[in-house]
Design a protein around this motif. Structure first.
Motif, PDB file in Angstrom:
ATOM      1  N   ILE A  29      79.401  50.141  51.585  1.00 29.86           N
ATOM      2  CA  ILE A  29      78.210  50.835  51.119  1.00 29.86           C
ATOM      3  C   ILE A  29      77.214  49.794  50.637  1.00 29.86           C
ATOM      4  O   ILE A  29      77.567  48.852  49.935  1.00 29.86           O
ATOM      5  CB  ILE A  29      78.571  51.815  49.994  1.00 29.86           C
ATOM      6  N   ASP A  30      75.956  49.961  51.030  1.00 25.12           N
ATOM      7  CA  ASP A  30      74.922  49.011  50.631  1.00 25.12           C
ATOM      8  C   ASP A  30      74.679  49.055  49.132  1.00 25.12           C
ATOM      9  O   ASP A  30      74.726  50.120  48.514  1.00 25.12           O
ATOM     10  CB  ASP A  30      73.602  49.320  51.343  1.00 25.12           C
ATOM     11  N   ASP A  31      74.424  47.877  48.547  1.00 25.28           N
ATOM     12  CA  ASP A  31      73.973  47.774  47.172  1.00 25.28           C
ATOM     13  C   ASP A  31      72.462  47.925  47.170  1.00 25.28           C
ATOM     14  O   ASP A  31      71.784  47.428  48.067  1.00 25.28           O
ATOM     15  CB  ASP A  31      74.333  46.412  46.572  1.00 25.28           C
ATOM     16  N   THR A  32      71.922  48.571  46.173  1.00 31.90           N
ATOM     17  CA  THR A  32      70.479  48.718  46.033  1.00 31.90           C
ATOM     18  C   THR A  32      70.088  48.237  44.648  1.00 31.90           C
ATOM     19  O   THR A  32      70.723  48.604  43.662  1.00 31.90           O
ATOM     20  CB  THR A  32      70.048  50.185  46.211  1.00 31.90           C
ATOM     21  N   GLY A  33      69.057  47.394  44.603  1.00 32.96           N
ATOM     22  CA  GLY A  33      68.629  46.899  43.310  1.00 32.96           C
ATOM     23  C   GLY A  33      67.284  46.204  43.372  1.00 32.96           C
ATOM     24  O   GLY A  33      66.739  45.941  44.452  1.00 32.96           O
ATOM     25  N   LEU A  34      66.779  45.888  42.207  1.00 34.70           N
ATOM     26  CA  LEU A  34      65.488  45.223  42.060  1.00 34.70           C
ATOM     27  C   LEU A  34      65.645  43.736  42.361  1.00 34.70           C
ATOM     28  O   LEU A  34      66.431  43.055  41.723  1.00 34.70           O
ATOM     29  CB  LEU A  34      64.961  45.418  40.640  1.00 34.70           C
ATOM     30  N   TYR A  59      63.993  48.568  52.255  1.00 29.77           N
ATOM     31  CA  TYR A  59      63.302  48.094  51.056  1.00 29.77           C
ATOM     32  C   TYR A  59      62.249  49.101  50.637  1.00 29.77           C
ATOM     33  O   TYR A  59      61.823  49.952  51.415  1.00 29.77           O
ATOM     34  CB  TYR A  59      62.676  46.717  51.283  1.00 29.77           C
ATOM     35  N   ALA A  60      61.850  48.992  49.386  1.00 32.04           N
ATOM     36  CA  ALA A  60      60.774  49.823  48.845  1.00 32.04           C
ATOM     37  C   ALA A  60      59.962  48.963  47.902  1.00 32.04           C
ATOM     38  O   ALA A  60      60.471  48.012  47.308  1.00 32.04           O
ATOM     39  CB  ALA A  60      61.346  51.028  48.104  1.00 32.04           C
ATOM     40  N   VAL A  61      58.696  49.295  47.780  1.00 33.33           N
ATOM     41  CA  VAL A  61      57.794  48.577  46.882  1.00 33.33           C
ATOM     42  C   VAL A  61      57.261  49.573  45.866  1.00 33.33           C
ATOM     43  O   VAL A  61      56.822  50.665  46.225  1.00 33.33           O
ATOM     44  CB  VAL A  61      56.630  47.934  47.670  1.00 33.33           C
ATOM     45  N   ILE A  71      62.411  46.481  45.754  1.00 38.17           N
ATOM     46  CA  ILE A  71      63.734  47.088  45.652  1.00 38.17           C
ATOM     47  C   ILE A  71      64.344  47.050  47.043  1.00 38.17           C
ATOM     48  O   ILE A  71      63.720  47.498  48.004  1.00 38.17           O
ATOM     49  CB  ILE A  71      63.640  48.529  45.130  1.00 38.17           C
ATOM     50  N   VAL A  72      65.547  46.503  47.157  1.00 33.30           N
ATOM     51  CA  VAL A  72      66.173  46.363  48.472  1.00 33.30           C
ATOM     52  C   VAL A  72      67.566  46.964  48.486  1.00 33.30           C
ATOM     53  O   VAL A  72      68.234  47.061  47.460  1.00 33.30           O
ATOM     54  CB  VAL A  72      66.246  44.878  48.911  1.00 33.30           C
ATOM     55  N   SER A  73      67.998  47.364  49.674  1.00 33.50           N
ATOM     56  CA  SER A  73      69.370  47.808  49.935  1.00 33.50           C
ATOM     57  C   SER A  73      69.964  46.838  50.943  1.00 33.50           C
ATOM     58  O   SER A  73      69.343  46.543  51.966  1.00 33.50           O
ATOM     59  CB  SER A  73      69.396  49.218  50.516  1.00 33.50           C
ATOM     60  N   HIS A  74      71.149  46.348  50.649  1.00 36.40           N
ATOM     61  CA  HIS A  74      71.774  45.338  51.501  1.00 36.40           C
ATOM     62  C   HIS A  74      73.283  45.435  51.399  1.00 36.40           C
ATOM     63  O   HIS A  74      73.804  45.916  50.388  1.00 36.40           O
ATOM     64  CB  HIS A  74      71.325  43.935  51.068  1.00 36.40           C
ATOM     65  N   GLN A 112      71.750  39.319  43.272  1.00 35.26           N
ATOM     66  CA  GLN A 112      71.971  40.665  43.812  1.00 35.26           C
ATOM     67  C   GLN A 112      73.095  40.707  44.850  1.00 35.26           C
ATOM     68  O   GLN A 112      73.419  41.765  45.360  1.00 35.26           O
ATOM     69  CB  GLN A 112      70.695  41.190  44.466  1.00 35.26           C
ATOM     70  N   ARG A 113      73.635  39.552  45.212  1.00 33.19           N
ATOM     71  CA  ARG A 113      74.665  39.408  46.251  1.00 33.19           C
ATOM     72  C   ARG A 113      74.160  39.819  47.626  1.00 33.19           C
ATOM     73  O   ARG A 113      74.899  40.324  48.466  1.00 33.19           O
ATOM     74  CB  ARG A 113      75.929  40.183  45.891  1.00 33.19           C
ATOM     75  N   ALA A 114      72.855  39.592  47.874  1.00 36.23           N
ATOM     76  CA  ALA A 114      72.305  39.807  49.212  1.00 36.23           C
ATOM     77  C   ALA A 114      72.700  38.643  50.108  1.00 36.23           C
ATOM     78  O   ALA A 114      72.819  38.797  51.317  1.00 36.23           O
ATOM     79  CB  ALA A 114      70.789  39.940  49.158  1.00 36.23           C
TER      80      ALA A 114
END
Length: 133
Positions: A29-34, A59-61, A71-74, A112-114
């Motif tokens: 499952i992707d992590d999502t964070g700032l 991603y979202a801005v 904010i990204v999901s990866h 963020q562990r991306a």
């Protein structure tokens, strides 16, 4: 009766063998964070470049008073990629301090562990390219 018992035992054995494999085959499952707050317009540029490079899946801005939040999901990374991947390049005419921005994005990605590690490579007329592993 004996065939029913034998069938139930065979079904239980198959379920036991296949259940761990199915659980391991499930995608992470992707992590999502700032990822951070960047100058107005920069978060969208960084987000689009990261999406194109495959560093994140979405991603979202979010605009604020001090800049734009990225904010990204990866997928979470615990081991380095096989080779370096270019995420984006910050040029001197696009941002006041491209080296600082590159380091900020790189460090945020590690936190963020991306990605596991990063480096900022300098280019022509000071530009910095973010490479990640």
């Amino acid at each position: 009766m004996r065939s029913i018992t034998r069938g139930a035992a065979l079904l239980a054995a198959v379920a036991t063998v296949l259940t761990p494999a199915a659980a391991q085959a499930a995608p992470a499952i992707d992590d999502t964070g700032l990822m951070g707050t960047y100058g107005f317009g920069r978060a969208a540029v960084i987000g689009a470049a990261g999406l194109e490079s495959g560093a994140w899946s979405a991603y979202a801005v979010r605009s604020g008073y001090a800049g734009d939040d990225l904010i990204v999901s990866h997928p979470p990374r615990t081991s380095p990629l096989a080779s370096e991947t270019v995420v984006y390049t910050a040029a001197f005419n696009e941002v006041a301090d491209p080296q600082a921005e590159c380091r900020k994005v790189g460090a945020a990605g590690v936190a963020q562990r991306a990605w596991v590690s990063f480096r900022c490579r300098t280019g022509f007329v000071p530009s910095y390219t973010l490479l990640v592993r």
